[in-house]
Motif scaffolding. Structure first.
Motif, PDB file in Angstrom:
ATOM      1  N   GLU A  21       0.847  -1.203   0.000  1.00 14.16           N
ATOM      2  CA  GLU A  21       0.000   0.000   0.000  1.00 14.16           C
ATOM      3  C   GLU A  21       0.879   1.249   0.000  1.00 14.16           C
ATOM      4  OE1 GLU A  21      -3.041   0.274   3.041  1.00 14.16           O
ATOM      5  OE2 GLU A  21      -3.364  -1.892   2.915  1.00 14.16           O
ATOM      6  N   LYS A  22       1.859   1.255   0.873  1.00 11.67           N
ATOM      7  CA  LYS A  22       2.743   2.416   1.044  1.00 11.67           C
ATOM      8  C   LYS A  22       3.467   2.775  -0.252  1.00 11.67           C
ATOM      9  CE  LYS A  22       6.691   3.986   3.728  1.00 11.67           C
ATOM     10  NZ  LYS A  22       7.684   3.610   4.745  1.00 11.67           N
ATOM     11  N   VAL A  23       3.933   1.746  -0.996  1.00 16.56           N
ATOM     12  CA  VAL A  23       4.677   2.014  -2.229  1.00 16.56           C
ATOM     13  C   VAL A  23       3.772   2.120  -3.457  1.00 16.56           C
ATOM     14  CG1 VAL A  23       6.826   1.000  -1.350  1.00 16.56           C
ATOM     15  CG2 VAL A  23       5.230  -0.439  -2.665  1.00 16.56           C
ATOM     16  N   GLU A  62       8.880  -3.416 -12.318  1.00 19.96           N
ATOM     17  CA  GLU A  62       8.296  -4.272 -13.351  1.00 19.96           C
ATOM     18  C   GLU A  62       6.834  -4.568 -13.023  1.00 19.96           C
ATOM     19  OE1 GLU A  62      12.051  -6.876 -15.005  1.00 19.96           O
ATOM     20  OE2 GLU A  62      11.253  -7.355 -13.032  1.00 19.96           O
ATOM     21  N   ILE A  63       6.558  -4.856 -11.770  1.00 22.43           N
ATOM     22  CA  ILE A  63       5.177  -5.126 -11.354  1.00 22.43           C
ATOM     23  C   ILE A  63       4.321  -3.884 -11.572  1.00 22.43           C
ATOM     24  CG2 ILE A  63       3.672  -5.719  -9.414  1.00 22.43           C
ATOM     25  CD1 ILE A  63       6.116  -7.336  -8.291  1.00 22.43           C
ATOM     26  N   ARG A  64       4.849  -2.731 -11.191  1.00 23.38           N
ATOM     27  CA  ARG A  64       4.124  -1.467 -11.371  1.00 23.38           C
ATOM     28  C   ARG A  64       3.813  -1.246 -12.852  1.00 23.38           C
ATOM     29  NH1 ARG A  64       4.368   1.601  -7.379  1.00 23.38           N
ATOM     30  NH2 ARG A  64       6.517   1.139  -6.812  1.00 23.38           N
ATOM     31  N   GLN A  71      -4.231  -1.967 -16.926  1.00 24.39           N
ATOM     32  CA  GLN A  71      -5.347  -1.029 -16.824  1.00 24.39           C
ATOM     33  C   GLN A  71      -5.721  -0.429 -18.178  1.00 24.39           C
ATOM     34  OE1 GLN A  71      -3.959   1.748 -13.887  1.00 24.39           O
ATOM     35  NE2 GLN A  71      -4.439   0.389 -12.189  1.00 24.39           N
ATOM     36  N   GLN A  72      -5.069  -0.902 -19.230  1.00 27.66           N
ATOM     37  CA  GLN A  72      -5.331  -0.411 -20.577  1.00 27.66           C
ATOM     38  C   GLN A  72      -5.720  -1.594 -21.468  1.00 27.66           C
ATOM     39  OE1 GLN A  72      -2.072   2.275 -21.825  1.00 27.66           O
ATOM     40  NE2 GLN A  72      -1.323   1.988 -19.733  1.00 27.66           N
ATOM     41  N   ASP A  82       7.591  -7.311 -24.271  1.00 23.52           N
ATOM     42  CA  ASP A  82       8.912  -6.678 -24.173  1.00 23.52           C
ATOM     43  C   ASP A  82       9.432  -6.702 -22.738  1.00 23.52           C
ATOM     44  OD1 ASP A  82       8.788  -6.161 -26.890  1.00 23.52           O
ATOM     45  OD2 ASP A  82       8.279  -4.030 -26.646  1.00 23.52           O
ATOM     46  N   LEU A  83       8.547  -6.391 -21.792  1.00 22.53           N
ATOM     47  CA  LEU A  83       8.942  -6.413 -20.382  1.00 22.53           C
ATOM     48  C   LEU A  83       9.377  -7.817 -19.978  1.00 22.53           C
ATOM     49  CD1 LEU A  83       7.314  -4.667 -17.410  1.00 22.53           C
ATOM     50  CD2 LEU A  83       7.824  -7.087 -17.252  1.00 22.53           C
ATOM     51  N   LEU A  84       8.615  -8.811 -20.378  1.00 21.14           N
ATOM     52  CA  LEU A  84       8.964 -10.184 -20.030  1.00 21.14           C
ATOM     53  C   LEU A  84      10.277 -10.603 -20.694  1.00 21.14           C
ATOM     54  CD1 LEU A  84       7.890 -12.475 -18.285  1.00 21.14           C
ATOM     55  CD2 LEU A  84       6.902 -13.447 -20.349  1.00 21.14           C
ATOM     56  N   ALA A  85      10.512 -10.165 -21.913  1.00 19.32           N
ATOM     57  CA  ALA A  85      11.767 -10.481 -22.597  1.00 19.32           C
ATOM     58  C   ALA A  85      12.959  -9.875 -21.843  1.00 19.32           C
ATOM     59  CB  ALA A  85      11.722  -9.972 -24.034  1.00 19.32           C
ATOM     60  N   ARG A  86      12.807  -8.629 -21.380  1.00 18.31           N
ATOM     61  CA  ARG A  86      13.884  -7.999 -20.597  1.00 18.31           C
ATOM     62  C   ARG A  86      14.130  -8.772 -19.304  1.00 18.31           C
ATOM     63  NH1 ARG A  86      10.889  -3.308 -21.691  1.00 18.31           N
ATOM     64  NH2 ARG A  86      10.297  -3.160 -19.494  1.00 18.31           N
TER      65      ARG A  86
END
Length: 149
Positions: A21-23, A62-64, A71-72, A82-86
């Motif tokens: 929650e805090k982050v 990465e989670i963020r 949400q899109q 791309d994120l998963l490839a990185r």
């Protein structure tokens, strides 16, 4: 439901839920008149998502990013790929680092004669002479779950 119930249901400690929650990974829940937080199914689902990402050694950033992309719903999923490839490249680099570490430890262990004194110990001698991993691979001290981009 209260935070203890969410913790039990998700297997995530209360302190970790509060930290998320805090982050900003977990939206702040509504509060009851008594001041207690009131969590809903959307919080449980979000925590399950975060937990799965963490088991895959993904960073908070990465989670963020994944949460933002999720949400899109009409957006092309190439950014997720791309994120998963990185991330996969990072995991492969870590595996290479761990294989190098394994070889170095095996070499140290091979230096042991098992019948000498501590003064003659090949392992202890090898540890004082060995090149530090940071100097060897140029990555510095690797902290599990961290990603150098």
């Amino acid at each position: 439901m209260k935070i203890g119930q969410v913790s039990k249901q998700t297997g995530i400690p209360v302190e970790t839920i509060r930290y998320y929650e805090k982050v900003g990974l977990l939206p702040e829940p509504a509060r009851e008149d008594s001041g207690y937080r009131r969590y809903g199914n959307e919080h449980v689902q979000r925590l399950a998502f975060i937990r799965r990402c963490r088991t895959l050694d993904m960073t908070q950033e990465e989670i963020r990013e994944l949460l933002h992309l999720a949400q899109q719903p009409g957006r092309n999923c190439q950014d997720v790929d791309d994120l998963l490839a990185r991330h996969l490249n990072h995991v492969r680099a870590r595996l290479r680092e761990l294989q190098d570490l394994e070889q170095e430890l095996e070499q140290l262990r091979d230096a042991c004669s098992n019948d000498g004194t501590m003064a003659q110990c090949g392992i202890l001698g090898g540890l004082t002479e060995a090149v530090k991993p940071a100097e060897k691979n140029g990555h510095g001290n690797h902290i599990p779950g961290s990603h150098g981009h």
